[in-house]
Design a protein around this motif. Sequence first.
Motif, mmCIF file in Angstrom:
data_model
loop_
_atom_site.group_PDB
_atom_site.id
_atom_site.type_symbol
_atom_site.label_atom_id
_atom_site.label_comp_id
_atom_site.label_asym_id
_atom_site.label_seq_id
_atom_site.Cartn_x
_atom_site.Cartn_y
_atom_site.Cartn_z
ATOM 1 N N CYS A 23 0.866 -1.181 0.000
ATOM 2 C CA CYS A 23 0.000 0.000 0.000
ATOM 3 C C CYS A 23 0.897 1.224 0.000
ATOM 4 O O CYS A 23 2.088 1.127 0.322
ATOM 5 N N THR A 43 -5.888 0.865 12.794
ATOM 6 C CA THR A 43 -6.533 0.738 11.482
ATOM 7 C C THR A 43 -7.473 1.915 11.230
ATOM 8 O O THR A 43 -8.218 2.327 12.128
ATOM 9 N N HIS A 63 -1.427 2.387 11.211
ATOM 10 C CA HIS A 63 -0.601 1.339 10.620
ATOM 11 C C HIS A 63 -1.288 0.760 9.382
ATOM 12 O O HIS A 63 -0.646 0.527 8.364
ATOM 13 N N HIS A 64 -2.578 0.524 9.478
ATOM 14 C CA HIS A 64 -3.357 -0.014 8.357
ATOM 15 C C HIS A 64 -4.217 1.092 7.755
ATOM 16 O O HIS A 64 -5.216 1.501 8.348
ATOM 17 N N TRP A 68 -4.988 -0.899 -0.675
ATOM 18 C CA TRP A 68 -4.156 -2.094 -0.667
ATOM 19 C C TRP A 68 -4.135 -2.756 -2.040
ATOM 20 O O TRP A 68 -5.118 -2.715 -2.783
ATOM 21 N N HIS A 97 2.881 1.154 6.859
ATOM 22 C CA HIS A 97 2.732 -0.287 7.032
ATOM 23 C C HIS A 97 4.079 -0.934 7.375
ATOM 24 O O HIS A 97 4.495 -0.940 8.533
ATOM 25 N N GLY A 177 1.415 -9.033 13.633
ATOM 26 C CA GLY A 177 0.420 -9.057 12.562
ATOM 27 C C GLY A 177 0.224 -10.437 11.984
ATOM 28 O O GLY A 177 0.021 -11.409 12.706
ATOM 29 N N HIS A 220 -4.352 -7.408 15.778
ATOM 30 C CA HIS A 220 -4.525 -6.072 16.350
ATOM 31 C C HIS A 220 -3.712 -5.903 17.625
ATOM 32 O O HIS A 220 -3.015 -4.897 17.809
#
Length: 251
Positions: A23, A43, A63-64, A68, A97, A177, A220
């Motif tokens: 991403c 997220t 982070h997310h 993607w 990421h 993760g 998470h």
Amino acid sequence: MKNTRLENILNQHLESFKFKDYCPNGLQVEGRYKLQHIVTGVTACQALIDKAIELDADGILVHHGFFWKNEAEVITGMKRRRIQALLKHDINLYAYHLPLDVHPELGNNAQLAKRLGLSLTRGLEAWDPRSVAMVGKLDEPVSGPEFAARIEKVLGRQPLHIAGHAGELKKVGICTGGGQSYLGLAAEQGLDAFISGEISENTVHTAREMGIDYFAAGHHATERYGVQALGEWLASEHKLQVTYVDIDNPV
């Protein structure tokens, strides 16, 4: 602070330009020109965006993020609602990421390892200077159940423990993760255990048959600490107001 200046600061500190990622890293959705208050979270889900709106934040750092590879390119449904909310309230969205996974001080691996008493020594992928999975040593050997109890105390959730190693644990690999695919490589390198967030059906057989303990501690849960540390660094070094928001996720 100007929104593009913040992106430059984060890009330089996390060295995002060195990574080929799944991403885009950096400013994903542009909002207002100046920022003072940043909301951080794991997220960029709707609940986090709604909380940032409630707090009148200028930006969100996660982070997310969005966009993607292999996902639909159209902006419809859930994605439209999320992006529409950001644009309507003029909120900047920043996402990092892999750069946030592997940073030696602020990264997810480093932050979780520190909490677990694990001293990181090298990358699991010796050929890659930016190995996502890492290898470390525990100060004192512990049994599998003892290490599982330590993980539960730190993360506030019981990990799924697959016992495969015959003795106490000393050499432990880590990839926060979804890093269960590194288990075989960890076993081949003689590690006693490996910890990540998720687990697959074949992970169980790999652990048992290759003689290595595996701990699935939650995607998470294992990735909460990198973005918190990054936010604390921004607050300390660049005088931004930073609020961490944890949106509960059982996975």
